[in-house]
Design a protein around this motif. Structure first.
Motif, PDB file in Angstrom:
ATOM      1  N   LEU A 176      -1.792  -3.343  -8.193  1.00 16.92           N
ATOM      2  CA  LEU A 176      -2.472  -4.845  -8.791  1.00 16.92           C
ATOM      3  C   LEU A 176      -1.598  -5.352  -9.282  1.00 16.92           C
ATOM      4  O   LEU A 176      -0.454  -4.488 -10.158  1.00 16.92           O
ATOM      5  N   PRO A 177      -1.269  -6.374  -9.283  1.00 18.69           N
ATOM      6  CA  PRO A 177      -0.577  -7.528  -9.679  1.00 18.69           C
ATOM      7  C   PRO A 177      -0.522  -7.698 -11.441  1.00 18.69           C
ATOM      8  O   PRO A 177      -1.574  -8.002 -11.730  1.00 18.69           O
ATOM      9  N   THR A 178       0.798  -7.988 -12.106  1.00 17.78           N
ATOM     10  CA  THR A 178       0.249  -8.178 -13.169  1.00 17.78           C
ATOM     11  C   THR A 178       1.255  -9.317 -13.890  1.00 17.78           C
ATOM     12  O   THR A 178       1.919  -9.175 -12.481  1.00 17.78           O
ATOM     13  N   THR A 179       1.512  -9.757 -14.976  1.00 23.27           N
ATOM     14  CA  THR A 179       2.401 -10.646 -15.462  1.00 23.27           C
ATOM     15  C   THR A 179       3.472 -10.023 -15.978  1.00 23.27           C
ATOM     16  O   THR A 179       4.070 -10.463 -17.060  1.00 23.27           O
ATOM     17  N   ARG A 211       1.405  -1.259  -0.411  1.00 20.12           N
ATOM     18  CA  ARG A 211       0.101  -0.230   0.201  1.00 20.12           C
ATOM     19  C   ARG A 211       0.917   1.245   0.192  1.00 20.12           C
ATOM     20  O   ARG A 211       0.293   1.973  -0.656  1.00 20.12           O
ATOM     21  N   TRP A 212       2.183   1.476   1.347  1.00 17.57           N
ATOM     22  CA  TRP A 212       2.767   2.613   0.791  1.00 17.57           C
ATOM     23  C   TRP A 212       3.353   2.290  -0.387  1.00 17.57           C
ATOM     24  O   TRP A 212       3.194   3.561  -0.877  1.00 17.57           O
ATOM     25  N   LEU A 213       4.207   1.303  -1.403  1.00 15.36           N
ATOM     26  CA  LEU A 213       5.044   1.192  -2.777  1.00 15.36           C
ATOM     27  C   LEU A 213       3.579   2.496  -3.275  1.00 15.36           C
ATOM     28  O   LEU A 213       4.173   3.081  -4.471  1.00 15.36           O
ATOM     29  N   ALA A 249       7.064 -18.265  -9.962  1.00 17.86           N
ATOM     30  CA  ALA A 249       5.996 -18.821  -9.957  1.00 17.86           C
ATOM     31  C   ALA A 249       5.088 -18.394 -10.224  1.00 17.86           C
ATOM     32  O   ALA A 249       4.341 -16.463  -9.346  1.00 17.86           O
ATOM     33  N   GLY A 250       4.079 -18.507 -11.965  1.00 21.20           N
ATOM     34  CA  GLY A 250       3.045 -17.140 -12.223  1.00 21.20           C
ATOM     35  C   GLY A 250       3.244 -15.968 -12.715  1.00 21.20           C
ATOM     36  O   GLY A 250       2.578 -15.267 -13.055  1.00 21.20           O
ATOM     37  N   GLY A 251       4.525 -15.599 -12.063  1.00 25.20           N
ATOM     38  CA  GLY A 251       5.432 -14.357 -13.548  1.00 25.20           C
ATOM     39  C   GLY A 251       4.330 -13.369 -12.932  1.00 25.20           C
ATOM     40  O   GLY A 251       4.127 -12.427 -13.414  1.00 25.20           O
ATOM     41  N   MET A 252       3.359 -13.686 -11.427  1.00 25.80           N
ATOM     42  CA  MET A 252       2.385 -12.030 -10.971  1.00 25.80           C
ATOM     43  C   MET A 252       3.662 -11.155 -10.235  1.00 25.80           C
ATOM     44  O   MET A 252       4.579 -11.855  -9.151  1.00 25.80           O
ATOM     45  N   ALA A 253       3.207  -9.740 -10.148  1.00 22.19           N
ATOM     46  CA  ALA A 253       4.742  -8.821 -10.001  1.00 22.19           C
ATOM     47  C   ALA A 253       4.023  -7.411  -9.816  1.00 22.19           C
ATOM     48  O   ALA A 253       2.523  -7.759 -10.405  1.00 22.19           O
ATOM     49  N   TYR A 254       4.063  -6.642  -9.598  1.00 19.50           N
ATOM     50  CA  TYR A 254       3.390  -5.318  -9.533  1.00 19.50           C
ATOM     51  C   TYR A 254       4.174  -4.306 -10.180  1.00 19.50           C
ATOM     52  O   TYR A 254       5.827  -3.847  -9.392  1.00 19.50           O
ATOM     53  N   ALA A 255       3.659  -3.963 -10.919  1.00 18.72           N
ATOM     54  CA  ALA A 255       4.138  -3.545 -11.993  1.00 18.72           C
ATOM     55  C   ALA A 255       4.776  -1.570 -11.805  1.00 18.72           C
ATOM     56  O   ALA A 255       4.546  -0.951 -10.899  1.00 18.72           O
TER      57      ALA A 255
END
Length: 180
Positions: free
Chosen positions: A38-41, A27-29, A46-52
């Motif tokens: 929100l995470p994306t690919t 939230r702070w970031l 694993a799964g390639g999900m991260a916060y852009a």
């Protein structure tokens, strides 16, 4: 495309309420527009999900022109399981005891077989008997051992500002180590 990572790891093996604290940090970031909410690919794990990466990331690095804007892998991955974070190239596995100052790298890294599954958080110096969380020992190269970690994919060359790393630790409530 850069495959480098800047990893912020709290210097504690078992971070209390680590998943809740990870949400607070995210939230702070996101509020500072360093990463998207929100995470994306855009991750590598694993799964390639991260916060852009977001525009505010330019404010927390030494060389903003080296940030991975436009790259497919550019996001922040949050790890909430026990993990070992070391430099990927030429890691020497050297460690010292903070009390007696003797080299204890071989036995310390061998003890990770008990640390990894959570049988213990601590290591005992075979030279003087000093016992502490494994993160309390001295390492020639920065590394970390924790159930919480923040991996900034492609950000290492840009160089996280020391003041940002310090603020990150203050938000976590624990000292942190920057691993690249």
């Amino acid at each position: 495309m850069s495959h480098s990572q800047a990893i912020i790891v709290p210097r504690i093996s078992t971070f209390p309420a680590h998943e809740a604290r990870a949400r607070v940090i995210l939230r702070w970031l996101a509020e500072r527009r360093i990463v998207e909410a929100l995470p994306t690919t855009c991750g590598r794990g694993a799964g390639g999900m991260a916060y852009a990466i977001a525009p505010g990331a330019r404010n927390v690095v030494l060389r903003p022109e080296l940030l991975p804007f436009g790259e497919p892998i550019n996001g922040l991955e949050v790890v909430t399981r026990r993990c070992i974070y070391t430099p990927t190239g030429d890691f020497l596995e050297e460690a010292g005891c903070p009390r007696c100052r003797q080299e204890v790298g071989v036995p310390l890294f061998e003890s990770l077989e008990e640390w990894w599954p959570g049988e213990t958080d601590n290591f005992t110096c075979p030279e003087c008997g000093f016992e502490d969380d494994i993160n309390g020992f001295l390492f020639l190269q920065p590394c970390g051992f924790s159930n919480l970690g923040f991996i900034f994919n492609g950000w290492a060359e840009a160089g996280l500002l020391p003041s940002f790393v310090e603020q990150f630790g203050e938000r976590l409530g624990f000292a942190v180590r920057l691993v690249q």
